[in-house]
Structure formats: C-alpha cells, structure tokens
Design an enzyme around this catalytic site. Structure first.
Site, PDB file in Angstrom:
ATOM      1  N   ALA A  71      17.129   6.459   3.802  1.00 39.54           N
ATOM      2  CA  ALA A  71      15.507   6.629   3.288  1.00 39.54           C
ATOM      3  C   ALA A  71      15.701   5.918   1.937  1.00 39.54           C
ATOM      4  O   ALA A  71      16.167   7.270   1.414  1.00 39.54           O
ATOM      5  CB  ALA A  71      14.745   6.542   4.592  1.00 39.54           C
ATOM      6  N   ASP A  72      14.356   5.540   1.256  1.00 38.49           N
ATOM      7  CA  ASP A  72      13.921   5.595   0.108  1.00 38.49           C
ATOM      8  C   ASP A  72      12.630   5.114   0.055  1.00 38.49           C
ATOM      9  O   ASP A  72      12.118   4.209   0.185  1.00 38.49           O
ATOM     10  CB  ASP A  72      14.769   5.201  -0.845  1.00 38.49           C
ATOM     11  CG  ASP A  72      14.731   5.747  -2.748  1.00 38.49           C
ATOM     12  OD1 ASP A  72      15.221   6.588  -2.904  1.00 38.49           O
ATOM     13  OD2 ASP A  72      14.363   4.730  -3.541  1.00 38.49           O
ATOM     14  N   THR A  73      12.225   6.219  -1.012  1.00 36.28           N
ATOM     15  CA  THR A  73      10.563   5.502  -1.185  1.00 36.28           C
ATOM     16  C   THR A  73      10.348   5.693  -2.387  1.00 36.28           C
ATOM     17  O   THR A  73      10.447   6.071  -3.456  1.00 36.28           O
ATOM     18  CB  THR A  73       9.534   7.265  -0.939  1.00 36.28           C
ATOM     19  OG1 THR A  73       9.769   7.108   0.631  1.00 36.28           O
ATOM     20  CG2 THR A  73       7.937   7.381  -0.892  1.00 36.28           C
TER      21      THR A  73
END
Length: 200
Positions: A71-73
């Site tokens: 995941a990446d934000t």
C-alpha cells in the site's frame, strides 16, 4: 487459503489489517519511491503499492502459496504530492500550506500472488481549519509529523485540525478497509477470521 503477507513497515497499516480480523505476516520490501517525471499522484501511489507487493513476493519461496499486500499513501495539494517532511522547516511549510484548505489523500492497495495482481485506489478529501504557526511548531515537537505523508496523522494529535472529511477515514490513515476487504475476497482470503470457531 493462501498465507497473507503485508509488505509494509507502517504500524498504522498493521493495526488496520488486524482490525478486520485477517492474520498476516509482515515482510520488509524496499523499493525506490522517487516519483517519475509527469507521473500523476494516482499513478504514483498505484505503482508504489504494486511494487511493494511484488518486491515482497519475490523474497518468498516459489513453492509457497502466498499473497502479498502493498500500500502507499500520498497527500496532494494543488496537484503536488506532499511527501514525508525532511526537517522541521519542511513540516511547518506543509502544515501552513494545508491550513484552511482542502487537500486530497490518495491511498492505493495492491495484492499479488504467483498468477495475478490487482489494485484499488481510494481518494478522500480532507479540509483543515486555519492553523496558527505556534500550533504547527508545537505539533512538530510531538514527533508525530516526521514519518507521515503530508506531515500529519489524522488519527493522532492532528485530528484537531480536521474540519471535514469526504471519503475513507481508514484510507487517510493508510489502508482503505472496505476496498481492502473486497480485494482480499477476490484472492480467497476472508475477513473476520477472528470469529471462526466462536459459535456462542
């Protein structure tokens, strides 16, 4: 059922995945997070989420039935990605730029196994009330902004800055749980496994 691995060092993502009752093992997956020239924020977070998942899968034995999540934000203001602040001046500049304005938070989650991969991208809108410089300075001294995209943690002390949110709260924290549960289901991994065997 395949074993689930989380390719992330984020304690917030570990907490969120635990919250929906899915057992997992944490993997370390180091990738280059430098944005490409002219890469959109959505393409950037999707590329990094998938890259982390694929990097995690590559360190597991080929014969193992495994599924890896990455995941990446990204916090985005006026089309520009605000990464993790490099120092106090950078953090204060980010917070003052966000002050009194609406920004976007994009989180991508990716799952991959040996045969396939899939991703989801969730965009949320967050509005901050006006922030005074002394508040930004005090917030920096808490230590909370240092490792956070955009220089703040919505689930922490910065909650007092948030006037409104449209979208996924868990996505802003780092893992959109509704979309994550949907992806897990497509890979044969159910949520709420903590309830199995509890027939009372």
């Amino acid at each position: 059922m395949p074993s689930l691995y989380l390719a992330s060092g984020s304690p917030r993502r570990r907490e969120l995945l635990t919250q929906i009752g899915v057992p997992f093992t944490v993997l370390s997956a180091q990738i280059d997070e430098t944005p490409f020239d002219h890469e959109t924020p959505a393409a950037y977070v999707e590329r990094l989420a998938l890259g982390k998942a694929q990097a995690g899968l590559s360190v597991l034995p080929a014969e193992q039935q495994a599924c890896v999540m990455g995941a990446d934000t990204a916090v985005v203001l006026d089309g520009r990605i605000l990464g993790k602040p490099v120092d106090e001046a950078d953090a204060l500049a980010m917070l003052m730029a966000l002050s009194g304005r609406e920004h976007q938070v994009l989180t991508a989650v990716a799952l991959c196994d040996r045969q396939r991969s899939d991703t989801r991208i969730v965009t949320s809108r967050v509005r901050f009330r006006p922030i005074q410089i002394h508040e930004a300075q005090a917030y920096w001294t808490s230590g909370e902004p240092a490792d956070k995209a955009g220089g703040y943690a919505i689930q922490g002390l910065a909650a007092i800055f948030v006037e409104g949110l449209q979208g996924s709260y868990s996505g802003v924290v780092g893992l959109p749980l509704c979309e994550t549960a949907e992806l897990l289901g497509h890979f044969g991994i159910p949520c709420w496994q903590c309830l199995e065997g509890d027939k009372s």
